[in-house]
Scaffold this active site. Structure first.
Site, PDB file in Angstrom:
ATOM      1  N   HIS A   7       0.822  -1.204   0.000  1.00  0.00           N
ATOM      2  CA  HIS A   7       0.000   0.000   0.000  1.00  0.00           C
ATOM      3  C   HIS A   7       0.864   1.265   0.000  1.00  0.00           C
ATOM      4  O   HIS A   7       1.634   1.488   0.927  1.00  0.00           O
ATOM      5  CB  HIS A   7      -0.893  -0.039   1.242  1.00  0.00           C
ATOM      6  N   ARG A   8       0.745   2.054  -1.069  1.00  0.00           N
ATOM      7  CA  ARG A   8       1.558   3.268  -1.256  1.00  0.00           C
ATOM      8  C   ARG A   8       3.054   2.951  -1.161  1.00  0.00           C
ATOM      9  O   ARG A   8       3.849   3.734  -0.676  1.00  0.00           O
ATOM     10  CB  ARG A   8       1.162   4.353  -0.261  1.00  0.00           C
ATOM     11  N   GLU A  34       0.685  -0.693  -4.882  1.00  0.00           N
ATOM     12  CA  GLU A  34      -0.379   0.290  -5.088  1.00  0.00           C
ATOM     13  C   GLU A  34       0.181   1.689  -4.956  1.00  0.00           C
ATOM     14  O   GLU A  34       1.042   1.955  -4.105  1.00  0.00           O
ATOM     15  CB  GLU A  34      -1.487   0.062  -4.051  1.00  0.00           C
ATOM     16  N   ASP A  36      -0.934   6.168  -5.854  1.00  0.00           N
ATOM     17  CA  ASP A  36      -2.008   7.136  -6.113  1.00  0.00           C
ATOM     18  C   ASP A  36      -1.512   8.206  -7.077  1.00  0.00           C
ATOM     19  O   ASP A  36      -0.385   8.681  -6.949  1.00  0.00           O
ATOM     20  CB  ASP A  36      -2.437   7.819  -4.812  1.00  0.00           C
ATOM     21  N   HIS A  49      -0.923  10.795  -2.369  1.00  0.00           N
ATOM     22  CA  HIS A  49      -2.261  10.387  -1.954  1.00  0.00           C
ATOM     23  C   HIS A  49      -3.202  11.551  -1.696  1.00  0.00           C
ATOM     24  O   HIS A  49      -4.314  11.594  -2.212  1.00  0.00           O
ATOM     25  CB  HIS A  49      -2.180   9.508  -0.697  1.00  0.00           C
ATOM     26  N   GLU A 111      -4.160   3.704  -8.477  1.00  0.00           N
ATOM     27  CA  GLU A 111      -5.375   4.346  -7.986  1.00  0.00           C
ATOM     28  C   GLU A 111      -5.436   5.761  -8.541  1.00  0.00           C
ATOM     29  O   GLU A 111      -4.540   6.572  -8.303  1.00  0.00           O
ATOM     30  CB  GLU A 111      -5.426   4.388  -6.460  1.00  0.00           C
ATOM     31  N   LYS A 113      -6.722   9.188  -8.229  1.00  0.00           N
ATOM     32  CA  LYS A 113      -7.243   9.929  -7.079  1.00  0.00           C
ATOM     33  C   LYS A 113      -8.119  11.093  -7.534  1.00  0.00           C
ATOM     34  O   LYS A 113      -7.721  12.252  -7.510  1.00  0.00           O
ATOM     35  CB  LYS A 113      -6.098  10.445  -6.214  1.00  0.00           C
ATOM     36  N   ASP A 230       0.230  -1.905   4.713  1.00  0.00           N
ATOM     37  CA  ASP A 230       1.320  -0.939   4.880  1.00  0.00           C
ATOM     38  C   ASP A 230       2.628  -1.636   5.212  1.00  0.00           C
ATOM     39  O   ASP A 230       3.691  -0.998   5.222  1.00  0.00           O
ATOM     40  CB  ASP A 230       0.986   0.038   6.018  1.00  0.00           C
TER      41      ASP A 230
END
Length: 242
Positions: A7-8, A34, A36, A49, A111, A113, A230
């Site tokens: 995640h990120r 992943e 953003d 993000h 993703e 945003k 995370d």
């Protein structure tokens, strides 16, 4: 087999959405990464993000109101640890170049945003940018914004897509009913409240964000397609032990 999405990048161990975080995700061999994407004032694709830069940089202001030069002048790492003071907000191109160089073979979950600010034209620019690279990884598009997903579906008929939500039944049904949507990305809290629905859901379910051992174990037990975390290194170890 349940896949692990970083995640990120590796948000729990590195400053999120930075090249350092993405390098860590590659290092631990996360199944997916992943990130953003938002538009700068001059419509450059920036990997960040929040719509506001304040939380993850030493600056202030909205991403959409700052130029590439202004965004690149910001420190995007010291808020996490002074050791990362050289980290900048990456351009989408910079992340793709890293993944190309590393020959990353997992899944890149992009993703879009547009849930805070609906950046018109961002979907086509992302697709155009991807064509510039010879990537070894697969691509997955996702967004909270169903209108964004409709635009992506109109522009691209082959790349897998997923809709993100917290607990929205409308979006759950959108993901289920739209043939071109291959999965849903609900919150881990929705998973906890709807275990059997998640287990039997007819499309891929990839919740966010499973960080505890218990949440990770639940995702494995339900046989979900993947989960975002995370802490990808920890999750990969849990996966090996499960």
């Amino acid at each position: 087999m349940t896949l692990i999405f970083a995640h990120r990048g590796s948000k729990g161990t590195h400053p999120e959405n930075t090249l350092a975080a993405f390098k860590e995700a590659v290092r631990v061999k996360a199944d997916g990464i992943e990130l953003d994407i938002q538009f700068s004032k001059d419509e450059d694709l920036m990997v960040i993000h929040d719509g506001d830069v304040k939380r993850t940089t030493n600056g202030e202001g909205l991403v959409k109101d700052l130029t590439l030069k202004e965004l690149k002048a910001l420190d995007a790492g010291s808020w996490f640890d002074k050791a990362y003071s050289e980290e900048k907000i990456p351009l989408f191109k910079e992340v793709l170049a890293l993944l190309e160089e590393e020959k990353y073979t997992g899944i890149l979950n992009i993703e879009i945003k547009t849930d805070e600010y609906d950046y018109m034209g961002i979907e086509s620019k992302i697709l155009e940018t991807l064509k510039e690279f010879d990537l070894s990884c697969d691509i997955l598009f996702s967004s909270f914004n169903t209108e964004t997903m409709e635009r992506v579906m109109a522009l691209d008929t082959t790349t897998p897509k997923a809709v993100i939500m917290d607990k929205s039944e409308r979006k759950i049904n959108f993901g289920k009913d739209q043939i071109a949507i291959g999965g849903i990305h609900p919150s881990i809290e929705w998973i906890k409240e709807n275990k059997e629905i998640a287990r039997e859901f007819p499309k891929a379910v990839r919740p966010w964000t499973a960080n505890t051992k218990e949440d990770m174990a639940l995702c494995f037990e339900l046989g979900l397609a993947a989960f975002h975390t995370d802490f990808p290194e920890r999750a990969m170890m849990e996966k090996d032990a499960f």
